[in-house]
Design a protein around this motif. Structure first.
Motif, PDB file in Angstrom:
ATOM      1  N   ILE A 141       0.849  -1.203   0.000  1.00 42.74           N
ATOM      2  CA  ILE A 141       0.000   0.000   0.000  1.00 42.74           C
ATOM      3  C   ILE A 141       0.885   1.253   0.000  1.00 42.74           C
ATOM      4  O   ILE A 141       0.679   2.192  -0.757  1.00 42.74           O
ATOM      5  CB  ILE A 141      -0.969  -0.002   1.212  1.00 42.74           C
ATOM      6  N   TRP A 142       1.921   1.225   0.873  1.00 45.17           N
ATOM      7  CA  TRP A 142       2.854   2.362   0.978  1.00 45.17           C
ATOM      8  C   TRP A 142       3.569   2.609  -0.359  1.00 45.17           C
ATOM      9  O   TRP A 142       3.676   3.734  -0.817  1.00 45.17           O
ATOM     10  CB  TRP A 142       3.860   2.076   2.094  1.00 45.17           C
ATOM     11  N   LEU A 143       4.019   1.527  -0.986  1.00 47.76           N
ATOM     12  CA  LEU A 143       4.742   1.637  -2.252  1.00 47.76           C
ATOM     13  C   LEU A 143       3.855   2.249  -3.346  1.00 47.76           C
ATOM     14  O   LEU A 143       4.304   3.113  -4.111  1.00 47.76           O
ATOM     15  CB  LEU A 143       5.234   0.252  -2.683  1.00 47.76           C
ATOM     16  N   VAL A 144       2.597   1.804  -3.394  1.00 47.78           N
ATOM     17  CA  VAL A 144       1.662   2.338  -4.395  1.00 47.78           C
ATOM     18  C   VAL A 144       1.456   3.838  -4.166  1.00 47.78           C
ATOM     19  O   VAL A 144       1.547   4.643  -5.105  1.00 47.78           O
ATOM     20  CB  VAL A 144       0.307   1.570  -4.361  1.00 47.78           C
ATOM     21  N   ILE A 145       1.225   4.212  -2.890  1.00 45.74           N
ATOM     22  CA  ILE A 145       1.020   5.636  -2.564  1.00 45.74           C
ATOM     23  C   ILE A 145       2.272   6.444  -2.923  1.00 45.74           C
ATOM     24  O   ILE A 145       2.188   7.527  -3.487  1.00 45.74           O
ATOM     25  CB  ILE A 145       0.645   5.812  -1.062  1.00 45.74           C
ATOM     26  N   LEU A 146       3.447   5.869  -2.605  1.00 44.74           N
ATOM     27  CA  LEU A 146       4.717   6.553  -2.884  1.00 44.74           C
ATOM     28  C   LEU A 146       4.910   6.780  -4.384  1.00 44.74           C
ATOM     29  O   LEU A 146       5.256   7.876  -4.826  1.00 44.74           O
ATOM     30  CB  LEU A 146       5.882   5.732  -2.325  1.00 44.74           C
TER      31      LEU A 146
END
Lengths: 104, 137
Positions: free
Chosen positions: A82-87
């Motif tokens: 999730i963090w990677l997608v947002i980043l």
């Protein structure tokens, strides 16, 4: 085990966030919020389970422990995705944009 | 069963509230897109930004707990989406939402209130850098 693994993930992310603050180019704060939120919710689950089971709560079956650990690691992995997608979508350093617009 | 739905519902409400409050704050500050208001040289966070902390805690926690429920087969990708409803255990599910779910939402909100208290104290406290400068003079 799920609670424990998530708490460790939350603590590690918070330390990383503190070390890189105030820049926060990698948006590690998102991971902190996610893992702390889940940790607090599972903490409530743990309290309710302890109220039902008593001391037995601290001596889980090996199979349950393995399954819970597997779940905990999967939760950490999901949080990271999730963090990677947002980043990548927010792209604070402009790296994705530069890569997409580079015509070479 | 479906305890994460209560914090998720709270997250929806606080997200809408944060958006409304942010729009109001921007309007009050002459349409300037300020995230922080500075008064007396001390940076002060806006309430909408502080409400954002609660949103992130609630959304993040709900998302990961939703995954746990899928893992345990309590949430399914087809109607009625909750196995408890499918198996006629709606009353037990609602009871769990009323106990565990509400407790989760209350704990997260309490932690957030604690964070508000800490941020209030930090904002009131004089800046360390200016303190050191004054002491050396």
């Amino acid at each position: 085990m799920t609670l424990l693994i998530t708490i460790f993930a939350a603590v590690i992310c918070t330390v990383i966030w503190y070390k890189t603050a105030p820049k926060n180019e990698m948006k590690v704060g998102i991971l902190c919020w996610m893992y702390w939120g889940a940790s607090l919710m599972w903490f409530v689950d743990a309290i309710i389970e302890y109220a039902e089971l008593g001391a037995e709560f601290f001596t889980p079956e090996t199979a349950d422990m393995i399954n819970d650990s597997y779940l905990g690691l999967s939760v950490v992995a999901l949080g990271l995705i999730i963090w990677l997608v947002i980043l990548l979508v927010s792209d604070p350093k402009g790296v994705v944009r530069a890569a997409l617009t580079n015509k070479k | 069963m479906a305890c994460f739905l209560i914090p998720a519902a709270e997250a929806v409400i606080t997200t809408v509230a944060a958006k409304i409050i942010k729009a109001k704050e921007e309007k009050d500050n002459g349409n300037l897109s300020l995230t922080d208001i500075k008064t007396d040289d001390t940076p002060k966070l806006t309430f909408s930004r502080k409400l954002g902390w609660l949103n992130k805690l609630l959304w993040g926690g709900s998302a990961l707990l939703a995954f746990e429920h899928i893992w345990h087969g309590e949430v399914v990708p087809y109607f009625p989406f909750l196995t408890a409803v499918q198996e006629g255990e709606t009353a037990a599910m609602l009871a769990e939402m009323g106990s565990a779910g509400v407790l989760m939402a209350v704990l997260i909100t309490t932690v957030w209130l604690g964070m508000l208290g800490v941020s209030y104290i930090i904002e009131k406290r004089p800046d360390k850098a200016s303190d050191t400068a004054e002491e050396t003079q």
